[in-house]
Enzyme design. Structure first.
Site, short mmCIF file in Angstrom:
data_model
loop_
_atom_site.label_atom_id
_atom_site.label_comp_id
_atom_site.label_asym_id
_atom_site.label_seq_id
_atom_site.Cartn_x
_atom_site.Cartn_y
_atom_site.Cartn_z
N ILE A 24 0.81 -1.12 -0.04
CA ILE A 24 0.03 0.04 -0.01
C ILE A 24 0.84 1.35 -0.03
CG2 ILE A 24 -1.64 1.41 1.42
CD1 ILE A 24 -2.53 -1.63 2.53
N SER A 148 -6.33 -0.71 11.34
CA SER A 148 -6.86 -1.97 10.54
C SER A 148 -8.19 -2.28 11.33
CB SER A 148 -6.04 -3.08 10.69
OG SER A 148 -6.67 -4.21 10.32
N TYR A 175 -0.52 -8.41 16.68
CA TYR A 175 -1.04 -7.47 15.56
C TYR A 175 -2.39 -6.55 15.94
CZ TYR A 175 -1.99 -5.85 10.70
OH TYR A 175 -2.53 -5.03 9.70
N1 LIG Z 1 -2.87 -5.61 3.66
C1 LIG Z 1 -3.80 -5.54 4.59
O1 LIG Z 1 -4.89 -6.21 3.96
C2 LIG Z 1 -3.82 -4.65 5.44
C3 LIG Z 1 -5.09 -4.50 6.15
C4 LIG Z 1 -5.33 -3.66 7.12
C5 LIG Z 1 -4.39 -2.82 7.46
N2 LIG Z 1 -3.04 -2.88 6.87
C6 LIG Z 1 -1.82 -2.11 7.05
O2 LIG Z 1 -1.39 -1.43 5.85
C7 LIG Z 1 -0.11 -0.89 6.32
C8 LIG Z 1 0.90 -1.47 5.04
O3 LIG Z 1 0.70 -2.88 5.02
P1 LIG Z 1 0.91 -3.62 3.54
O4 LIG Z 1 -0.47 -4.65 3.60
O5 LIG Z 1 1.21 -2.84 2.53
O6 LIG Z 1 2.04 -4.61 3.82
P2 LIG Z 1 3.46 -4.94 3.03
O7 LIG Z 1 3.29 -5.18 1.84
O8 LIG Z 1 4.25 -5.74 3.90
O9 LIG Z 1 4.10 -3.61 3.45
C9 LIG Z 1 4.72 -3.00 4.59
C10 LIG Z 1 5.84 -2.18 4.41
O10 LIG Z 1 6.34 -1.75 5.65
C11 LIG Z 1 7.65 -1.84 5.77
N3 LIG Z 1 8.17 -2.28 6.84
C12 LIG Z 1 7.84 -3.40 7.78
N4 LIG Z 1 8.79 -3.48 8.72
C13 LIG Z 1 9.68 -2.09 8.80
C14 LIG Z 1 10.74 -1.79 9.39
N5 LIG Z 1 11.18 -2.48 10.65
N6 LIG Z 1 11.33 -0.77 9.26
C15 LIG Z 1 10.84 -0.02 8.16
N7 LIG Z 1 9.81 -0.52 7.20
C16 LIG Z 1 9.21 -1.92 7.67
C17 LIG Z 1 8.10 -2.98 4.47
O11 LIG Z 1 9.32 -2.83 4.25
P3 LIG Z 1 9.99 -4.18 3.46
O12 LIG Z 1 9.62 -4.05 1.81
O13 LIG Z 1 11.40 -3.80 4.00
O14 LIG Z 1 9.62 -5.39 3.99
C18 LIG Z 1 6.80 -2.45 3.54
O15 LIG Z 1 7.32 -1.40 2.80
C19 LIG Z 1 0.65 -1.49 7.51
O16 LIG Z 1 0.31 -0.77 8.73
C20 LIG Z 1 -0.72 -3.00 7.76
O17 LIG Z 1 -0.74 -3.02 9.04
C21 LIG Z 1 -2.75 -3.74 5.88
#
Ligand SMILES: NC(=O)c1ccc[n+]([C@@H]2O[C@H](COP(=O)([O-])OP(=O)(O)OC[C@H]3O[C@@H](n4cnc5c(N)ncnc54)[C@H](OP(=O)(O)O)[C@@H]3O)[C@@H](O)[C@H]2O)c1
Length: 290
Positions: A24, A148, A175
């Site tokens: 995202i 979330s 989480y």
């Molecule tokens: N996907 C869903 O269905 C969903 C639903 C509700 C909420 N969310 C929220 O949406 C947000 C984005 O998640 P996403 O779904 O896009 O997941 P994602 O594809 O796993 O992206 C997560 C991002 O966070 C970065 N990250 C993780 N740990 C980190 C750290 N220690 N230091 C710096 N960067 C870090 C990752 O970097 P790397 O590339 O290095 O791993 C990646 O860029 C999150 O807050 C998640 O809780 C997602």
């Protein structure tokens, strides 16, 4: 009267987004750059960050996103990041706390924090507080945190570390707790910033097909994710509410709200509890030594 084109809308604005290397966050960064903002990509991996910069420049050749490397699970790195931002940027118009993880088996960082609690909550709590002078300098600024629907199952325990005994640990519960913390933090922050030009809102992006559940996640979670996949939305769609909150004039003065599908949405009772929000604030101050 001249109508601003989409590309001019964010000209002159500086937007910092964490977790911009994938999912995202990457799409959010790309779309905000397309609208003319100067983007600061906060990532932990240089190669992935450069890949995002490349993707952005493919759609917006004139944009020059900055990359700041930071492992958000380490608060010392968060402090260094904030110091770098303060040094480099006079003002910050939008801060998007997007980075987040769904943890695998119990992991305690070198600084003694449970991995998802520090990455998903303590890091944005600390970063936001340290960047308030830059946000204030923008006159009108927006703080956006990606929470979330998982918050409905969350609770804030007196000391997160107490239940980090391996036999009691559930990565999914951890989480959910961290996502409840995102909303309580936003509410308390909005309250504290009431007399400033800074707003604070949070959002649920939808159930989005990203790398959130990964090979380190529990077998049950991986199975659930696999089954849910056909119903998931793309990261393009998942980024829409973040983009809306960063850009829409309709929300310029709205603060302390939780959004879904770019509309205000209901949260759990706990997420609305003022006492719980100030308790979390105190815990977070202590745990981050703010
Ligand atoms: N996907 C869903 O269905 C969903 C639903 C509700 C909420 N969310 C929220 O949406 C947000 C984005 O998640 P996403 O779904 O896009 O997941 P994602 O594809 O796993 O992206 C997560 C991002 O966070 C970065 N990250 C993780 N740990 C980190 C750290 N220690 N230091 C710096 N960067 C870090 C990752 O970097 P790397 O590339 O290095 O791993 C990646 O860029 C999150 O807050 C998640 O809780 C997602």
């Amino acid at each position: 009267m001249a109508v601003l084109s989409e590309n001019q809308l964010l000209t002159g604005k500086t937007i910092l987004i964490t977790g911009a290397s994938g999912g995202i966050g990457q799409i959010t960064a790309r779309e905000l750059a397309r609208r003319g903002a100067h983007i600061v990509l906060v990532c932990r991996n240089q190669e992935r960050a450069e890949h995002t910069r490349h993707l952005i420049q493919q759609v917006s050749p004139a944009s020059e996103p900055d990359i700041l490397l930071c492992d958000l699970s380490l608060l010392a790195e968060v402090r260094t990041l904030a110091a770098t931002v303060a040094q480099r940027y006079e003002k910050l118009d939008v801060l998007i706390n997007n980075a987040g993880i769904m943890p695998g088996p119990l992991t305690i960082t070198a600084e003694g924090h449970e991995l998802s609690w520090v990455t998903n909550h303590l890091a944005p709590f600390l970063l936001t507080n340290l960047l308030l002078p830059q946000l204030e300098a923008a006159g009108q600024a927006r703080i956006i945190s990606v929470a979330s629907e998982a918050h409905w199952l969350g609770e804030i325990e007196p000391a997160q570390t107490l239940r980090n005994a391996p036999d009691k640990y559930s990565s999914f519960t951890a989480y959910c707790d961290s996502k409840l913390a995102n909303i309580l933090f936003t509410n308390e922050l909005a309250h504290r910033l009431e007399l400033t030009g800074i707003t604070a809102n949070c959002l649920h992006p939808g159930v989005v097909d990203t790398g959130l559940v990964n090979p380190r996640s529990s077998r049950l979670l991986k199975l659930m994710w696999l089954l849910a996949r056909p119903l998931m939305i793309t990261a393009e769609k998942g980024a829409q509410t973040s983009i809306y909150l960063a850009t829409a004039s309709q929300v310029a003065t709205i603060s302390g709200r939780y959004f879904k599908n770019s509309k205000p949405a209901r949260t759990s009772g706990t997420a609305q509890n003022r006492a719980e929000a100030s308790r979390l604030w105190r815990i977070s101050e202590e745990e981050t030594a703010l």
